[in-house]
Design a protein around this motif. Structure first.
Motif, short mmCIF file in Angstrom:
data_model
loop_
_atom_site.label_atom_id
_atom_site.label_comp_id
_atom_site.label_asym_id
_atom_site.label_seq_id
_atom_site.Cartn_x
_atom_site.Cartn_y
_atom_site.Cartn_z
N MET A 1 0.85 -1.17 0.00
CA MET A 1 0.00 0.00 0.00
C MET A 1 0.89 1.24 0.00
SD MET A 1 -3.33 0.55 -0.03
CE MET A 1 -3.81 -1.13 0.28
N LYS A 2 0.51 2.23 -0.80
CA LYS A 2 1.24 3.49 -0.88
C LYS A 2 0.36 4.61 -0.32
CE LYS A 2 3.91 2.13 -4.90
NZ LYS A 2 4.28 2.44 -6.28
N PHE A 3 1.00 5.67 0.14
CA PHE A 3 0.30 6.78 0.78
C PHE A 3 0.59 8.06 0.01
CE2 PHE A 3 1.48 3.52 3.75
CZ PHE A 3 0.26 3.19 4.32
N PHE A 4 -0.45 8.89 -0.13
CA PHE A 4 -0.34 10.09 -0.97
C PHE A 4 -1.03 11.28 -0.31
CE2 PHE A 4 -0.50 6.34 -3.64
CZ PHE A 4 0.59 6.52 -4.47
N VAL A 5 -0.64 12.47 -0.75
CA VAL A 5 -1.33 13.72 -0.42
C VAL A 5 -1.70 14.36 -1.75
CG1 VAL A 5 -1.08 16.03 0.54
CG2 VAL A 5 -0.14 14.08 1.76
N PHE A 6 -2.93 14.87 -1.82
CA PHE A 6 -3.42 15.52 -3.04
C PHE A 6 -3.94 16.92 -2.71
CE2 PHE A 6 -4.01 10.99 -3.78
CZ PHE A 6 -3.46 10.83 -5.03
N ARG A 7 -3.66 17.85 -3.60
CA ARG A 7 -4.21 19.21 -3.51
C ARG A 7 -5.33 19.27 -4.55
NH1 ARG A 7 0.45 22.35 -3.42
NH2 ARG A 7 0.49 22.28 -5.66
N VAL A 8 -6.54 19.62 -4.09
CA VAL A 8 -7.73 19.52 -4.93
C VAL A 8 -8.49 20.85 -4.91
CG1 VAL A 8 -9.92 18.28 -5.25
CG2 VAL A 8 -7.95 17.07 -4.31
N GLU A 9 -9.06 21.20 -6.08
CA GLU A 9 -9.98 22.33 -6.17
C GLU A 9 -11.33 21.81 -6.59
OE1 GLU A 9 -10.63 26.74 -8.17
OE2 GLU A 9 -9.20 25.38 -9.10
N GLY A 10 -12.36 22.30 -5.93
CA GLY A 10 -13.75 22.00 -6.31
C GLY A 10 -14.39 23.28 -6.81
N ILE A 11 -14.98 23.24 -8.00
CA ILE A 11 -15.57 24.44 -8.61
C ILE A 11 -17.07 24.22 -8.78
CG2 ILE A 11 -15.58 25.92 -10.64
CD1 ILE A 11 -12.67 24.95 -11.14
N ASP A 12 -17.86 25.15 -8.26
CA ASP A 12 -19.32 25.10 -8.37
C ASP A 12 -19.71 25.44 -9.81
OD1 ASP A 12 -22.06 25.41 -8.22
OD2 ASP A 12 -22.01 26.59 -6.39
N LEU A 13 -20.25 24.48 -10.53
CA LEU A 13 -20.60 24.69 -11.94
C LEU A 13 -21.84 25.55 -12.10
CD1 LEU A 13 -19.88 21.10 -13.27
CD2 LEU A 13 -18.42 23.13 -13.42
#
Length: 93
Positions: A1-13
């Motif tokens: 198993m590998k571990f990650f960090v993600f930077r995410v943007e959510g945009i209101d359509l």
């Protein structure tokens, strides 16, 4: 198993010209980076449509975009926060 960090943007359509959404940095794990990314996006979609953060997005349809992601170690995975978001609504200005 590998571990990650993600930077995410959510945009209101549904916001149209008024930009509205959120930024967040979250951790996820999986056998591959893509698998972890998909799991995270599914979890975020649920949080912003039915969870604690759903009031901000008002149940609107939104697009999730992963800006960046990187692998981390197990200890960093457990020490890094994986909650909270920076919300923005440029229509309020």
């Amino acid at each position: 198993m590998k571990f990650f960090v993600f930077r995410v943007e959510g945009i209101d359509l549904a916001a149209g010209a008024d930009r509205r959404g959120f930024f967040t940095t979250r951790r996820a794990f999986g056998t591959t980076k893509e698998w972890a990314r998909q799991r995270l996006l599914k979890k975020l979609r649920k949080e912003f449509t039915m969870g604690n953060s759903s009031a901000f997005m008002r149940g609107n349809d939104f697009d999730l975009h992963v800006e960046d992601g990187w692998e981390i170690g197990l200890m960093e995975y457990w020490r890094s926060p994986s909650r909270g978001s920076t919300l923005y609504d440029e229509g309020d200005t």
